[in-house]
Scaffold this motif. Structure first.
Motif, PDB file in Angstrom:
ATOM      1  N   PHE A 168       0.834  -1.204   0.000  1.00 23.84           N
ATOM      2  CA  PHE A 168       0.000   0.000   0.000  1.00 23.84           C
ATOM      3  C   PHE A 168       0.867   1.252   0.000  1.00 23.84           C
ATOM      4  O   PHE A 168       0.643   2.183  -0.789  1.00 23.84           O
ATOM      5  N   LEU A 169       1.881   1.282   0.854  1.00 17.86           N
ATOM      6  CA  LEU A 169       2.780   2.436   0.867  1.00 17.86           C
ATOM      7  C   LEU A 169       3.499   2.586  -0.471  1.00 17.86           C
ATOM      8  O   LEU A 169       3.691   3.710  -0.967  1.00 17.86           O
ATOM      9  N   TYR A 170       3.884   1.487  -1.045  1.00 14.04           N
ATOM     10  CA  TYR A 170       4.615   1.502  -2.315  1.00 14.04           C
ATOM     11  C   TYR A 170       3.765   2.138  -3.412  1.00 14.04           C
ATOM     12  O   TYR A 170       4.235   2.998  -4.167  1.00 14.04           O
ATOM     13  N   GLN A 171       2.491   1.728  -3.505  1.00 14.15           N
ATOM     14  CA  GLN A 171       1.670   2.289  -4.571  1.00 14.15           C
ATOM     15  C   GLN A 171       1.348   3.762  -4.315  1.00 14.15           C
ATOM     16  O   GLN A 171       1.198   4.534  -5.264  1.00 14.15           O
ATOM     17  N   VAL A 421      -4.712  -4.077  -2.463  1.00 17.91           N
ATOM     18  CA  VAL A 421      -4.397  -2.771  -1.877  1.00 17.91           C
ATOM     19  C   VAL A 421      -3.726  -1.822  -2.867  1.00 17.91           C
ATOM     20  O   VAL A 421      -3.114  -0.846  -2.466  1.00 17.91           O
ATOM     21  N   GLY A 422      -3.844  -2.096  -4.168  1.00 18.44           N
ATOM     22  CA  GLY A 422      -3.481  -1.067  -5.127  1.00 18.44           C
ATOM     23  C   GLY A 422      -2.351  -1.326  -6.080  1.00 18.44           C
ATOM     24  O   GLY A 422      -2.041  -0.466  -6.909  1.00 18.44           O
ATOM     25  N   SER A 557      12.842  -2.742   7.433  1.00 16.98           N
ATOM     26  CA  SER A 557      11.614  -3.364   6.942  1.00 16.98           C
ATOM     27  C   SER A 557      11.254  -2.792   5.573  1.00 16.98           C
ATOM     28  O   SER A 557      11.685  -1.688   5.203  1.00 16.98           O
ATOM     29  N   GLU A 558      10.448  -3.522   4.832  1.00 14.58           N
ATOM     30  CA  GLU A 558      10.004  -3.023   3.532  1.00 14.58           C
ATOM     31  C   GLU A 558       9.225  -1.715   3.662  1.00 14.58           C
ATOM     32  O   GLU A 558       9.460  -0.779   2.878  1.00 14.58           O
ATOM     33  N   PRO A 559       8.280  -1.583   4.623  1.00 13.92           N
ATOM     34  CA  PRO A 559       7.627  -0.273   4.758  1.00 13.92           C
ATOM     35  C   PRO A 559       8.619   0.857   5.034  1.00 13.92           C
ATOM     36  O   PRO A 559       8.486   1.955   4.487  1.00 13.92           O
TER      37      PRO A 559
END
Length: 765
Positions: A168-171, A421-422, A557-559
């Protein structure tokens, strides 16, 4: 495995045992011994797929509501041991090995070096990756991305192991940057499902729950291999088989997991060396013959229905359901009239009687579940394959009631969640409007690139940079010769990863590796230890919390990495990246705001097992323009005319039992009798004889892609006589990817045709 002559072929020996059993336990023990160092690591297996533990980083098969003392399979244990390994790929390793040297290593050897420990940037002067600080890495990436006037020259790839929070953060980051270029692993596996089912039933997901398997009266398994790719499904199939549910299989190869299974959790089967038969009927359809089978079953069903009505009996179709809930039935029936049984038999490789027998099982069952995998989707007409399967289910109302429905078997553990989530190159207006309202920026509205389009843009020089959130994109894609050359022309390549892989060695002008936490590891942020969430194949969303110390204190972390990239790239960002990463519950609040179906997100994941997202078709609500489910006509039954000539075969790529997608855990394929090698091609004994070849011969496999003059050749393979449908062949993925041209894909879904390659075979020179 067929034995054709008294000849020992090195590394090839028939396997007579069941799937699972002591062989599986032995493989688990070897994986643990080879990779894990301490007792705490091995105890982590007992927390896998448990309510307070972490989700398996392997397949997306759902967790039962009542978990046992261990809810992991052999390949899940391999995935965890591969991630929690005590081996480390440190800066000292990169000092000792140039990239030119590493390129000569096998894919297995590269990943077997262990976990990445530090951010690394390529240094062209020494041909080595050198350590770089996180701040410097982010700065260099951000400066490059800011330097492009057109954001569409950058590609943003996503692996299906990425959590909902990171995806979600990535998109959000990518759309604030200004593009919808979202190639992802779904483009290469189940995109035919995501594209095909919405037109048929209004939603691009499966309609069943795990509990539906307790209520069904028949199960059809089509184009998948649970023994290797989703082994925990075998427990569900075993339970159904033991209560007398017919399980009908259509698959080119006889796969041991679909034949018989010894449950490691069953003391009786383990102590007596017993097993449970799985398939009640096993039909070896020719590779590419799926539409012919489905049309044959529907043709047989309509004929039996007409005969029943003529005899004064009840209709075999659910005519009330068809009238109330569907459109297009007459057109479908008319199409089925035009196809002859002679053509159906020739294209499917099955006799009419076998197809009619399967139709009889289908007609006799009140509630039917059809499961399918990439053996159905990775074809030139994969979308049509999926839609014809939906047609079959709709004829008897087998969607939208307990114990019945369609069950696409996803690969990576959150490939479905990422899309939810996008992560999509074709965002809806609803998604974009919600992003604008919640985050305060106007996201781009145009269609972005899928995986094939991204690689085409890279190869043609239209795209200049790529950010990969996990995965091994270059190796996973078709046409590696073109892909590798294209990747080497980029300005920037960034890889967020846990281990070294071949894609990292395809050097752009600037190449950077950012090491991330694995799902098994504790993720500490400003507010403490964090949980992430994933969505399984049946739309269940649940929490996952790592329990092991990170492999290095340098991991992020990835986020957190996505937030770092965003802050370095978007100086005027409207998003509170630091605040979101400080507490992942805040990310879930934003997901809920953008996607109302995630209402009460944080509260609901606190419930063991999580919650199910709305799947409208499960409630017979059809989110199509007509408001009804649609019977859809597919013209013809032939996959590819080039595989119909004399001596022509149709080849499918397959995974071994010692791999997961492009990750190679070892060089064995136990259930197919292969040890210590991957350079084999599985062939029917009759086809071998017709070609003047024998089991063990060295052969070359050739194909000519449409529009190409130069043949593609896989040299020096070993022919293995195997129980595979006549006219079919199978070789390992990704080794056989070079036989698939970049332009050889399903035009509707963009999925490469890995599983339907027209080939000819000859003795190696």
């Amino acid at each position: 495995m067929a034995k054709t002559k008294d000849q020992d072929v090195p590394g090839v020996k028939a396997y007579d045992g069941p799937a699972g059993g002591w062989g599986a336990l032995g493989a688990v023990a070897r994986a643990i011994k080879d990779q894990m160092a301490i007792a705490e690591d091995t105890r982590a297996l007992l927390r896998m797929n448990q309510p307070a533990g972490f989700d398996c980083p392997g397949c997306a098969w759902p967790d039962p509501k009542h978990t046992s003392s261990f809810e992991f399979c052999e390949n899940g244990a391999k995935a965890v041991s591969w991630e929690t390994t005590s081996k480390r790929t440190t800066p000292e390793f990169f000092v000792a090995h140039t990239v030119a040297e590493l390129w000569t290593w096998s894919d297995y050897a590269l990943e077997d070096e262990g976990r990445l420990t530090h951010p690394m940037a390529y240094d062209r002067a020494t041909d080595r990756y050198l350590p770089v600080s996180w701040d410097d890495a982010f700065r260099r990436i951000g400066e490059t991305l800011q330097g492009y006037d057109d954001p569409d020259v950058v590609e943003f790839y996503t692996s299906g192991r990425t959590s909902n929070e990171a995806a979600f953060l990535y998109q959000i980051f990518v759309r604030e940057y200004g593009t919808n270029n979202f190639p992802d692993c779904s483009n290469m596996c189940h995109e035919a499902t995501s594209v095909g089912l919405p037109v048929s039933i209004g939603v691009g997901k499966g309609t069943v729950t795990l509990e539906d398997f307790d209520l069904c009266d028949a199960i059809f398994c089509i184009g998948h291999n649970p023994g290797t790719n989703h082994p925990r499904m075998l427990t569900t199939l075993r339970e159904a088989a033991k209560r007398g549910v017919p399980i009908v299989v259509f698959n080119p190869l006889r796969e041991r997991g679909l034949e018989r299974f010894a449950a490691p959790q069953s003391p009786l089967e383990m102590l007596t060396l017993g097993s449970t038969p799985i398939a009640s009927a096993y039909h070896q359809v020719k590779v590419g013959g799926d539409v012919a089978v489905f049309k044959g079953m529907m043709k047989a069903l309509l004929a039996a229905d007409a005969a029943a009505i003529a005899a004064g009996g009840d209709s075999l179709l659910d005519r009330a359901f068809i009238a109330e809930h569907t459109t297009g039935f007459k057109a479908l029936a008319a199409d089925l009239e035009t196809v002859s049984w002679e053509v159906i038999e020739a294209q499917s490789g099955l006799p009419r009687a076998a197809i009619e027998s399967a139709a009889q099982v289908y007609a006799a069952a009140k509630n039917v579940i059809i499961c399918y995998g990439m053996g159905l989707t990775q074809h030139l007409h994969g979308t049509s394959n999926v839609q014809q399967l939906a047609n079959l289910l709709l004829l008897r109302g087998n969607i939208g009631r307990p114990g019945a429905g369609i069950c696409p078997l996803r690969g990576h553990s959150n490939v479905q969640g990422d899309r939810t989530v996008g992560i999509t190159e074709i965002p809806s207006d609803g998604l974009l409007n919600a992003i604008q309202q919640i985050f305060g920026f106007d996201p781009p509205r145009g269609k972005g690139h899928n995986a094939v389009e991204s690689i085409q843009a890279i190869c043609e020089g239209r795209s200049k940079a790529i950010i990969c959130l996990g995965g091994n994109l270059a190796v996973a894609m078709s046409d590696p010769e073109a892909v590798f050359a294209g990747m080497r022309k980029l300005d920037l390549a960034v890889h967020i990863a846990t281990k070294l892989n071949r894609s990292h060695l395809l050097l752009a002008r600037e190449s950077i590796i950012l090491p991330c936490l694995g799902r098994t590891e504790i993720d500490i942020q400003e507010t403490g230890a964090q949980s992430v969430t994933v969505e399984d194949s049946m739309s269940m969303v649940h929490a996952s919390r790592g329990t092991l110390p990170p492999a290095s204190d340098q991991l992020r972390s990835e986020p957190a990495i996505v937030a770092g990239l965003a802050l370095a790239t978007l100086p005027g960002t409207k998003v509170d990246w630091a605040g979101l990463v400080a507490d992942y519950a805040r990310i879930r609040d934003k997901i809920e705001a953008v996607y109302p179906d995630f209402h009460d997100f944080n509260a609901r994941i606190a419930t063991p097992g999580g919650f199910r997202l709305t799947v409208a078709a499960s409630d017979r609500k059809w989110l199509t323009p007509s408001g009804k489910a649609n019977f859809l006509v597919c013209a013809g039954v032939e996959e590819d005319p080039r595989a119909s000539g004399a001596g022509a075969l149709r080849l499918t790529t397959i995974r071994s039992h010692d791999q997961y997608n492009t990750t190679i855990y070892g060089l064995n394929d136990r259930y197919r009798g292969i040890t210590g090698r991957r350079d084999v091609i599985f062939l029917n004994q009759q086809d071998l004889a017709a070609l003047g070849l024998s089991h063990g011969d060295r052969i070359d496999i050739e194909t000519v892609a449409e529009g190409e003059d130069r043949p593609r050749v896989l040299h020096g393979m070993t022919a293995v006589a195997h129980d595979i449908a006549a006219g079919s062949a199978a070789a390992y993925y990704p080794e056989a990817n070079g036989l698939v041209a970049l332009g050889q894909y399903d035009e509707r879904s963009g999925t490469p045709a890995y599983k339907s390659i027209p080939v000819t075979i000859r003795r190696a020179a």
